[in-house]
Design a protein around this motif. Sequence first.
Motif, short mmCIF file in Angstrom:
data_model
loop_
_atom_site.label_atom_id
_atom_site.label_comp_id
_atom_site.label_asym_id
_atom_site.label_seq_id
_atom_site.Cartn_x
_atom_site.Cartn_y
_atom_site.Cartn_z
N ALA A 113 2.36 -10.01 72.89
CA ALA A 113 2.98 -11.37 73.04
C ALA A 113 2.12 -12.45 72.91
N THR A 114 1.21 -12.54 73.88
CA THR A 114 0.14 -13.43 74.08
C THR A 114 -0.48 -13.64 73.02
N GLN A 115 -1.01 -12.78 72.41
CA GLN A 115 -1.87 -12.54 71.26
C GLN A 115 -1.45 -13.23 70.02
N GLN A 116 -0.09 -12.80 69.83
CA GLN A 116 0.69 -13.36 68.65
C GLN A 116 1.01 -15.10 68.90
N GLU A 117 1.24 -15.37 70.21
CA GLU A 117 1.43 -16.71 70.32
C GLU A 117 -0.04 -17.71 70.05
N SER A 118 -0.95 -17.16 70.50
CA SER A 118 -2.38 -17.54 70.15
C SER A 118 -2.69 -17.58 68.54
N ILE A 119 -2.28 -16.66 68.02
CA ILE A 119 -2.30 -16.63 66.33
C ILE A 119 -1.33 -17.76 65.94
N VAL A 163 -2.81 -25.11 64.20
CA VAL A 163 -4.14 -26.02 64.43
C VAL A 163 -4.78 -25.92 62.99
N GLN A 164 -4.78 -24.65 62.47
CA GLN A 164 -5.61 -24.99 60.97
C GLN A 164 -4.79 -25.60 59.87
N ASP A 165 -3.42 -25.56 59.88
CA ASP A 165 -2.57 -26.39 58.94
C ASP A 165 -2.82 -27.88 59.30
N GLN A 166 -2.82 -28.13 60.58
CA GLN A 166 -3.17 -29.72 60.97
C GLN A 166 -4.37 -30.07 60.49
#
Length: 168
Positions: free
Chosen positions: A79-85, A91-94
């Motif tokens: 879950a933490t990894q998915q949130e980080s992704i 951030v990449q979109d921004q």
Amino acid sequence: MIELTPRSASPIARFGGQPIAIAAVALVIVVLGVSSIALWRAYTGSAPETDRAVAARQLQARTAQASEQLVEKTKGLEATQQESIDQLQVVQDQLQTVRRLLSAQQADNKKLSEQVGTLTEAIEGLRQSFASAQASEPAASPAPRKRSVKATPRSSRAANRSRAKARG
């Protein structure tokens, strides 16, 4: 020659003649051992077999609990990894949006600088044509215009009115 010692002289030989007595003593020792083990188990109330079975069950329970904890921790990490992704994708979109805006702004700046350059050239051309026009006119300067008599009192009246309004 070799001397032979009589059989009766060895200690083992003494017991060899009485096998029933040896068997009886061995039987008594075995019976005493078994009865002492039975009494010890009855007195302590535990048998090693049941202790081993209980220990094996406890070990299985601990192993199952550790497995469950590992599964929970693994799910938490996923879950933490998915949130980080997800955050990284935001951030990449921004970043892509900022890059697009920056390139658009740079294009606007380039266009504006070209327009400023064009205007600067036009102003410089006007200055040169104005300077050449003044140089071609005669050196005599035009006479200053005279004001009419009526214009002077009006300007003094306007000045008086503005002073009166300023006072209050």
